[in-house]
Design an enzyme around this catalytic site. Structure first.
Site, PDB file in Angstrom:
ATOM      1  N   LYS A 134      -3.856  -1.716   0.591  1.00  0.00           N
ATOM      2  CA  LYS A 134      -2.809  -2.266   1.468  1.00  0.00           C
ATOM      3  C   LYS A 134      -3.437  -2.909   2.703  1.00  0.00           C
ATOM      4  O   LYS A 134      -3.037  -4.006   3.117  1.00  0.00           O
ATOM      5  CB  LYS A 134      -1.813  -1.164   1.883  1.00  0.00           C
ATOM      6  CG  LYS A 134      -0.918  -0.711   0.729  1.00  0.00           C
ATOM      7  CD  LYS A 134      -0.037   0.490   1.091  1.00  0.00           C
ATOM      8  CE  LYS A 134       0.659   1.023  -0.146  1.00  0.00           C
ATOM      9  NZ  LYS A 134       1.415   2.263   0.057  1.00  0.00           N
ATOM     10  N   GLN A 153       2.803   7.101   4.008  1.00  0.00           N
ATOM     11  CA  GLN A 153       2.242   7.208   2.654  1.00  0.00           C
ATOM     12  C   GLN A 153       2.629   8.542   2.029  1.00  0.00           C
ATOM     13  O   GLN A 153       2.516   9.600   2.663  1.00  0.00           O
ATOM     14  CB  GLN A 153       0.713   7.053   2.734  1.00  0.00           C
ATOM     15  CG  GLN A 153       0.026   6.951   1.391  1.00  0.00           C
ATOM     16  CD  GLN A 153       0.349   5.676   0.618  1.00  0.00           C
ATOM     17  OE1 GLN A 153       0.628   4.634   1.210  1.00  0.00           O
ATOM     18  NE2 GLN A 153       0.334   5.757  -0.698  1.00  0.00           N
ATOM     19  N   ASP A 201       8.847   0.198   3.080  1.00  0.00           N
ATOM     20  CA  ASP A 201       8.866   0.709   1.702  1.00  0.00           C
ATOM     21  C   ASP A 201      10.237   0.573   1.043  1.00  0.00           C
ATOM     22  O   ASP A 201      10.341   0.612  -0.177  1.00  0.00           O
ATOM     23  CB  ASP A 201       8.545   2.213   1.716  1.00  0.00           C
ATOM     24  CG  ASP A 201       7.091   2.513   1.424  1.00  0.00           C
ATOM     25  OD1 ASP A 201       6.473   1.786   0.633  1.00  0.00           O
ATOM     26  OD2 ASP A 201       6.589   3.506   1.992  1.00  0.00           O
TER      27      ASP A 201
END
Ligand code: GUN
Length: 281
Positions: free
Chosen positions: A52, A96, A119
């Site tokens: 990422k 995460q 997300d």
């Protein structure tokens, strides 16, 4: 005949390069900014975050990686998220997963401001996905839709079977497909006669996280197979599909690696850019 391989690697490169152009064009204003919060040192998370960070850098997104101790408490993490929610220079916040046991994932997903929900895991974002009333989608389902659309594979009227009922892939993906007039069946690894339920689908999407689950018995020659699996077997990275055998039968297939994985990151970056555009308005 062997299946046509749908390359997520190539499509994600195209999307990333077009995103880089869009970001370059907005001159004079600050770069989009994503903050990634990681709790602990999970090796898979380390690997995903590395990808990422690299992809953000390539397209011109400023990305902060805050790595917190494995023993961080829920209230410590909450405080950091509340501060990031208030920080006008941060456009996207990503926590995460997985989180250590002392932290309640639901509470954390709820806490991220939907206006910064890179997300797309906040229940408000997911509700809007269900209602077909959002710009932000969870990245993996959106990446899958883009892969299918890149090959002009019909979704309206298609029989789509999804293996996996997770909140981040199966459920939002089913909603998006339903909103595109597909006929959707959601299975899981406990589904009775799983191979038989899958066998007649036009599109089979496996997000079960179980290596070699999808065998020749699951597929037909008209079928598109999308492999969302991310498994390690004897140190080798593989999906859910018995790829070498299945690709000889079906019409289209995505590889692992190089299929859904890079599309997830490309769509995450697109989400950050959309959040940024709304934030700087
Ligand atoms: N862990 C595995 N996949 C993901 C993802 O897409 N987002 C986050 N936040 N954590 C993950």
């Amino acid at each position: 005949m062997s299946a046509k391989i749908i390359s997520g690697k190539l499509l994600s490169q195209k999307l990333n390069s077009s995103l880089k152009n869009s970001i370059d064009q907005i001159k004079g204003i600050r770069a989009p900014k994503l903050t990634i919060l990681q709790i602990g040192d999970n090796p898979a998370s380390n690997k995903y975050i590395k990808h990422k960070l690299k992809s953000c850098k390539n397209v011109g997104i400023d990305c902060d990686h805050i790595k917190l101790d494995q023993n961080t408490t829920e209230s410590e993490l909450e405080k950091i998220i509340i501060d990031l929610n208030k920080n006008n220079k941060v456009d996207g916040v990503l926590v995460q997963l997985p989180l250590p046991n002392q932290i309640n994932e639901k509470i954390i997903k709820n806490l991220i401001d939907p206006k910064k929900d890179a997300d797309g895991f906040n229940p408000i974002t997911l509700g809007n996905v269900l209602l077909d009333d959002t710009e932000i989608y969870p990245a993996t389902p959106l990446g899958i839709i883009k892969l299918l659309e890149s090959e002009n594979i019909n979704l309206a009227g298609a029989n789509v079977t999804i293996i996996g009922r997770s909140n981040i892939v199966g459920k939002p993906l089913a909603s998006i497909l339903i909103n595109k007039s597909a006929t959707v069946t959601i299975c899981n690894t406990k589904t009775k006669n799983l191979a038989k339920v899958c066998k007649n689908a036009d599109i089979l999407i496996s997000a079960a996280g179980s290596a070699n689950l999808v065998t020749k018995k699951f597929v037909n020659k008209r079928m598109t197979v999308i492999d969302v699996g991310s498994n390690f077997v004897n140190g080798k990275y593989c999906g859910d599909v018995d790829y070498d055998k299945v690709k000889k039968i079906v019409k289209y297939i995505t590889p692992v690696p190089g299929g859904v994985g890079p599309m997830t990151i490309a769509c995450l970056l697109e989400n950050v850019f959309k959040l940024y555009l709304n934030n700087i308005k």
